[in-house]
Design a protein around this motif. Structure first.
Motif, PDB file in Angstrom:
ATOM      1  N   VAL A  67       9.026  -2.780 -26.930  1.00 12.20           N
ATOM      2  CA  VAL A  67       9.177  -4.099 -27.558  1.00 12.20           C
ATOM      3  C   VAL A  67      10.420  -4.888 -27.154  1.00 12.20           C
ATOM      4  CG1 VAL A  67       7.819  -3.418 -29.581  1.00 12.20           C
ATOM      5  CG2 VAL A  67      10.308  -3.195 -29.648  1.00 12.20           C
ATOM      6  N   SER A  68      11.476  -4.241 -26.738  1.00 14.18           N
ATOM      7  CA  SER A  68      12.710  -4.971 -26.465  1.00 14.18           C
ATOM      8  C   SER A  68      12.556  -5.846 -25.231  1.00 14.18           C
ATOM      9  CB  SER A  68      13.876  -4.002 -26.273  1.00 14.18           C
ATOM     10  OG  SER A  68      15.100  -4.706 -26.307  1.00 14.18           O
ATOM     11  N   GLY A  69      13.072  -7.072 -25.337  1.00 10.38           N
ATOM     12  CA  GLY A  69      12.978  -8.024 -24.243  1.00 10.38           C
ATOM     13  C   GLY A  69      11.665  -8.779 -24.211  1.00 10.38           C
ATOM     14  N   ARG A  70      10.872  -8.637 -25.240  1.00  9.58           N
ATOM     15  CA  ARG A  70       9.559  -9.292 -25.319  1.00  9.58           C
ATOM     16  C   ARG A  70       9.642 -10.474 -26.285  1.00  9.58           C
ATOM     17  NH1 ARG A  70       7.232  -6.292 -21.456  1.00  9.58           N
ATOM     18  NH2 ARG A  70       7.051  -4.099 -21.918  1.00  9.58           N
ATOM     19  N   SER A  71       8.669 -11.366 -26.149  1.00 11.65           N
ATOM     20  CA  SER A  71       8.614 -12.504 -27.068  1.00 11.65           C
ATOM     21  C   SER A  71       8.163 -12.028 -28.440  1.00 11.65           C
ATOM     22  CB  SER A  71       7.647 -13.563 -26.545  1.00 11.65           C
ATOM     23  OG  SER A  71       6.303 -13.109 -26.681  1.00 11.65           O
ATOM     24  N   ALA A  72       8.504 -12.793 -29.433  1.00  9.63           N
ATOM     25  CA  ALA A  72       8.099 -12.458 -30.804  1.00  9.63           C
ATOM     26  C   ALA A  72       6.580 -12.358 -30.898  1.00  9.63           C
ATOM     27  CB  ALA A  72       8.646 -13.492 -31.782  1.00  9.63           C
ATOM     28  N   SER A  73       5.874 -13.245 -30.215  1.00  7.71           N
ATOM     29  CA  SER A  73       4.401 -13.214 -30.245  1.00  7.71           C
ATOM     30  C   SER A  73       3.866 -11.931 -29.622  1.00  7.71           C
ATOM     31  CB  SER A  73       3.827 -14.413 -29.499  1.00  7.71           C
ATOM     32  OG  SER A  73       4.228 -15.597 -30.131  1.00  7.71           O
ATOM     33  N   GLU A  74       4.456 -11.507 -28.505  1.00  6.22           N
ATOM     34  CA  GLU A  74       4.030 -10.255 -27.872  1.00  6.22           C
ATOM     35  C   GLU A  74       4.274  -9.068 -28.791  1.00  6.22           C
ATOM     36  OE1 GLU A  74       4.720 -10.247 -23.172  1.00  6.22           O
ATOM     37  OE2 GLU A  74       6.503 -10.887 -24.288  1.00  6.22           O
ATOM     38  N   ILE A  75       5.413  -9.076 -29.456  1.00  2.00           N
ATOM     39  CA  ILE A  75       5.754  -7.976 -30.365  1.00  2.00           C
ATOM     40  C   ILE A  75       4.757  -7.913 -31.513  1.00  2.00           C
ATOM     41  CG2 ILE A  75       7.478  -7.165 -32.038  1.00  2.00           C
ATOM     42  CD1 ILE A  75       9.610  -8.295 -30.024  1.00  2.00           C
ATOM     43  N   LEU A  76       4.409  -9.078 -32.059  1.00  2.00           N
ATOM     44  CA  LEU A  76       3.474  -9.102 -33.182  1.00  2.00           C
ATOM     45  C   LEU A  76       2.062  -8.664 -32.772  1.00  2.00           C
ATOM     46  CD1 LEU A  76       4.721 -12.290 -35.009  1.00  2.00           C
ATOM     47  CD2 LEU A  76       4.960  -9.905 -35.761  1.00  2.00           C
ATOM     48  N   SER A  77       1.696  -8.899 -31.525  1.00  2.00           N
ATOM     49  CA  SER A  77       0.351  -8.497 -31.092  1.00  2.00           C
ATOM     50  C   SER A  77       0.321  -7.064 -30.550  1.00  2.00           C
ATOM     51  CB  SER A  77      -0.193  -9.472 -30.048  1.00  2.00           C
ATOM     52  OG  SER A  77       0.576  -9.410 -28.872  1.00  2.00           O
ATOM     53  N   ALA A 112      10.410  -9.957 -35.780  1.00  2.00           N
ATOM     54  CA  ALA A 112       9.677 -10.877 -34.899  1.00  2.00           C
ATOM     55  C   ALA A 112       9.098 -12.053 -35.702  1.00  2.00           C
ATOM     56  CB  ALA A 112       8.562 -10.137 -34.156  1.00  2.00           C
ATOM     57  N   GLN A 113       8.559 -11.752 -36.887  1.00  2.00           N
ATOM     58  CA  GLN A 113       8.024 -12.832 -37.744  1.00  2.00           C
ATOM     59  C   GLN A 113       9.142 -13.785 -38.163  1.00  2.00           C
ATOM     60  OE1 GLN A 113       6.201 -10.332 -40.737  1.00  2.00           O
ATOM     61  NE2 GLN A 113       4.142 -10.660 -39.876  1.00  2.00           N
ATOM     62  N   ALA A 114      10.305 -13.240 -38.520  1.00  2.00           N
ATOM     63  CA  ALA A 114      11.437 -14.070 -38.927  1.00  2.00           C
ATOM     64  C   ALA A 114      11.914 -14.949 -37.758  1.00  2.00           C
ATOM     65  CB  ALA A 114      12.588 -13.193 -39.427  1.00  2.00           C
ATOM     66  N   ALA A 115      11.895 -14.390 -36.544  1.00  2.00           N
ATOM     67  CA  ALA A 115      12.307 -15.167 -35.365  1.00  2.00           C
ATOM     68  C   ALA A 115      11.349 -16.312 -35.117  1.00  2.00           C
ATOM     69  CB  ALA A 115      12.393 -14.267 -34.142  1.00  2.00           C
ATOM     70  N   LEU A 116      10.048 -16.069 -35.296  1.00  2.00           N
ATOM     71  CA  LEU A 116       9.053 -17.135 -35.131  1.00  2.00           C
ATOM     72  C   LEU A 116       9.217 -18.205 -36.198  1.00  2.00           C
ATOM     73  CD1 LEU A 116       5.703 -15.410 -34.100  1.00  2.00           C
ATOM     74  CD2 LEU A 116       7.050 -17.049 -32.775  1.00  2.00           C
ATOM     75  N   ALA A 117       9.484 -17.778 -37.434  1.00  2.00           N
ATOM     76  CA  ALA A 117       9.640 -18.734 -38.532  1.00  2.00           C
ATOM     77  C   ALA A 117      10.871 -19.617 -38.317  1.00  2.00           C
ATOM     78  CB  ALA A 117       9.742 -17.985 -39.849  1.00  2.00           C
ATOM     79  N   GLY A 118      11.888 -19.057 -37.647  1.00  2.00           N
ATOM     80  CA  GLY A 118      13.106 -19.820 -37.410  1.00  2.00           C
ATOM     81  C   GLY A 118      13.091 -20.598 -36.112  1.00  2.00           C
ATOM     82  N   ALA A 119      11.976 -20.510 -35.380  1.00  2.00           N
ATOM     83  CA  ALA A 119      11.903 -21.175 -34.063  1.00  2.00           C
ATOM     84  C   ALA A 119      11.815 -22.670 -34.189  1.00  2.00           C
ATOM     85  CB  ALA A 119      10.701 -20.649 -33.280  1.00  2.00           C
ATOM     86  N   PRO A 138      11.940 -21.521 -23.920  1.00  2.00           N
ATOM     87  CA  PRO A 138      10.911 -22.570 -24.057  1.00  2.00           C
ATOM     88  C   PRO A 138       9.567 -22.014 -24.554  1.00  2.00           C
ATOM     89  CG  PRO A 138      12.039 -22.772 -21.955  1.00  2.00           C
ATOM     90  CD  PRO A 138      12.520 -21.501 -22.581  1.00  2.00           C
ATOM     91  N   ASP A 139       9.320 -20.735 -24.294  1.00  2.00           N
ATOM     92  CA  ASP A 139       8.062 -20.112 -24.717  1.00  2.00           C
ATOM     93  C   ASP A 139       8.159 -19.466 -26.096  1.00  2.00           C
ATOM     94  OD1 ASP A 139       6.906 -20.848 -22.285  1.00  2.00           O
ATOM     95  OD2 ASP A 139       7.626 -19.015 -21.324  1.00  2.00           O
ATOM     96  N   GLY A 140       9.259 -19.666 -26.782  1.00  2.00           N
ATOM     97  CA  GLY A 140       9.437 -19.071 -28.099  1.00  2.00           C
ATOM     98  C   GLY A 140      10.526 -18.018 -28.073  1.00  2.00           C
ATOM     99  N   PRO A 141      10.861 -17.482 -29.242  1.00  2.00           N
ATOM    100  CA  PRO A 141      11.957 -16.520 -29.333  1.00  2.00           C
ATOM    101  C   PRO A 141      11.630 -15.210 -28.611  1.00  2.00           C
ATOM    102  CG  PRO A 141      10.864 -16.769 -31.452  1.00  2.00           C
ATOM    103  CD  PRO A 141      10.249 -17.762 -30.531  1.00  2.00           C
TER     104      PRO A 141
END
Length: 152
Positions: free
Chosen positions: A100-110, A145-152, A73-76
């Motif tokens: 990075v593993s097990g983190r949200s795409a947003s956390e990874i990008l930041s 991570a960017q691709a996962a966000l784009a596909g969310a 629910p909080d994103g990929p």
């Protein structure tokens, strides 16, 4: 004594423990041994995961990173597995995956794995090729991570 609490990131210590353990090791030979030991903790990749698709470009050694995206629910959320044919690089993969593993795409990008790499003193103690390879791994993970966000 070195901390070895396990995280979901492929059975690796969490990144805070890795950083603390680095601070406890004064000698770079000990730090290199620790990096190699971290690499030994990686879950072996299957033959299917050692594909050209998962191969990281820009690394002198062979490096593979496989990404699994889980929707929440909080994103990929991204989980990674990785491997290398070089012991030190395999340890660098382990450090990166612990971050990075097990983190949200947003956390990874930041996140800034390169800053952590430099904070641990790895940049000054590894060859420029290995430092560039680490940056290539980071770039690949951020692209996923960017691709996962784009596909969310």
């Amino acid at each position: 004594m070195l901390k070895m609490a396990q995280t979901a990131a492929a059975g690796l210590p969490d990144i805070e423990d890795i950083m603390e353990n680095f601070s406890l090791l004064d000698d770079w030979d000990d730090r290199y041994r620790y990096v190699i030991e971290l690499g030994r903790g990686l879950i072996p990749l299957s033959d299917a995961e050692r594909s050209d698709t998962n191969k990281v470009q820009g690394c002198t050694s062979q490096v593979w990173l496989a990404t699994a995206v889980q929707r929440s629910p909080d994103g990929p959320v991204l989980d990674f597995v990785g491997d290398s044919d070089a012991h030190i690089v395999r340890g660098l993969v382990a450090i990166l995956l612990a971050m990075v593993s097990g983190r949200s795409a947003s956390e990874i990008l930041s996140a800034d794995p390169v800053a952590l790499f430099e904070k641990l003193g790895l940049r000054e103690h590894l060859t420029p090729q290995r430092s560039n390879g680490f940056r290539s791994m980071v770039s690949r993970i951020k692209t996923d991570a960017q691709a996962a966000l784009a596909g969310a």
